[in-house]
Scaffold this active site. Sequence first.
Site, short mmCIF file in Angstrom:
data_model
loop_
_atom_site.label_atom_id
_atom_site.label_comp_id
_atom_site.label_asym_id
_atom_site.label_seq_id
_atom_site.Cartn_x
_atom_site.Cartn_y
_atom_site.Cartn_z
N HIS A 165 -7.78 10.09 4.22
CA HIS A 165 -7.03 9.15 5.05
C HIS A 165 -7.11 9.55 6.54
O HIS A 165 -7.17 10.74 6.87
CB HIS A 165 -5.55 9.15 4.66
CG HIS A 165 -5.25 8.49 3.36
ND1 HIS A 165 -4.94 9.19 2.22
CD2 HIS A 165 -5.18 7.17 3.01
CE1 HIS A 165 -4.68 8.34 1.24
NE2 HIS A 165 -4.84 7.12 1.69
N ASP A 180 1.86 4.86 -5.60
CA ASP A 180 1.20 6.14 -5.33
C ASP A 180 1.99 7.27 -5.96
O ASP A 180 2.96 7.77 -5.38
CB ASP A 180 1.06 6.35 -3.82
CG ASP A 180 0.35 7.65 -3.47
OD1 ASP A 180 0.01 8.41 -4.40
OD2 ASP A 180 0.14 7.90 -2.27
N THR A 197 -7.80 3.03 9.96
CA THR A 197 -8.00 3.76 11.22
C THR A 197 -9.04 3.10 12.11
O THR A 197 -8.83 2.95 13.33
CB THR A 197 -8.41 5.21 10.91
OG1 THR A 197 -7.38 5.82 10.13
CG2 THR A 197 -8.62 6.00 12.18
N ASP A 213 0.85 -1.19 0.00
CA ASP A 213 0.00 0.00 0.00
C ASP A 213 0.88 1.24 0.00
O ASP A 213 1.80 1.37 0.81
CB ASP A 213 -0.90 -0.02 1.23
CG ASP A 213 -1.98 1.04 1.20
OD1 ASP A 213 -2.43 1.40 0.10
OD2 ASP A 213 -2.39 1.50 2.29
N HIS A 214 0.64 2.15 -0.93
CA HIS A 214 1.40 3.40 -1.04
C HIS A 214 2.90 3.14 -1.20
O HIS A 214 3.71 3.61 -0.39
CB HIS A 214 1.14 4.31 0.17
CG HIS A 214 -0.26 4.84 0.24
ND1 HIS A 214 -0.73 5.83 -0.61
CD2 HIS A 214 -1.30 4.50 1.03
CE1 HIS A 214 -1.99 6.08 -0.33
NE2 HIS A 214 -2.37 5.28 0.65
N ASN A 262 -10.23 0.51 1.45
CA ASN A 262 -9.14 0.38 2.40
C ASN A 262 -9.64 0.81 3.78
O ASN A 262 -10.17 1.91 3.95
CB ASN A 262 -7.96 1.25 2.00
CG ASN A 262 -7.24 0.72 0.78
OD1 ASN A 262 -7.65 -0.26 0.16
ND2 ASN A 262 -6.14 1.37 0.43
#
Length: 275
Positions: free
Chosen positions: A174, A104, A228, A82-83, A225
């Site tokens: 995010h 990304d 958090t 991810d990223h 996604n």
Amino acid sequence: MPLVTLAEVLQPALKNGHAVAGLVTLGWEDMRAYVAAAEAEDCPVILQAGPSCRAHTPLPVLGKMFRHLAEGASVPVVAHLDHGYTMEECREALDAGFTSLMFDGSRLPLADNIAQTRAIAEMAHAAGISCEGEIGFVGYADGENSAGTEPGEAAQFALETNVDAMAISVGNVHLQQDKEGGLDLPRIRAIEAVTDVPLVIHGGSGVPVAQRTALATGSQICKFNIGTELRMAFGAALRDAVNSDPDRFDRVQILKDTHDPLVAAARQVLRTFKG
């Protein structure tokens, strides 16, 4: 069951009207709980290693952990970077056994984003794995502001990069801890009208649950996604475990008490995306 690629879970989701959760991992305790939750719900799961996870644990180690969990699982498991911000980082993940690379380039000018994403997609496809890219910029709560995805740019990006999934910016943020507001449905529909690539929502924790379900079953958004929301559940369980016995110091025993609450929280998340 062996690891699968991102395309292998998103294409059926697109066809059959559901979405797959990309669950952001930080360590062994949460990734193990997420696979257990997916097995309990009988659905695929995408285990995601983001920048903070990689800062704590090297990619080659994460790859082995993901593969170990997948090989013992009864449901499909995707090992997803991810990223990833550089070609080198993406190549390291590929070499470590990941089956999906998210590059990304959303902070780059459009032409550079397309060129770099295309190169990583070509590398991924040559190795038989998947690639996700991002067009528009998904901002951060109490941080950088978002730049919404323009449908015309999304069409160009999808066509010229050949990505298997496309992350878009449509009101998502995010690290959002509440679920106020919601996503920009007209913008989503405009993007859907110009591409058939499965769409991805980063910052899914901030999306109201009812809208998650509606979009999972009634749009081209095939991946949400979630980080958090589950980190908060883990933190609450860990706090309870520590406070329940001030004399306890063995971290293995303490962390064991986080497993069941985290599985329960992850199962709630997974249920919202089923068709």
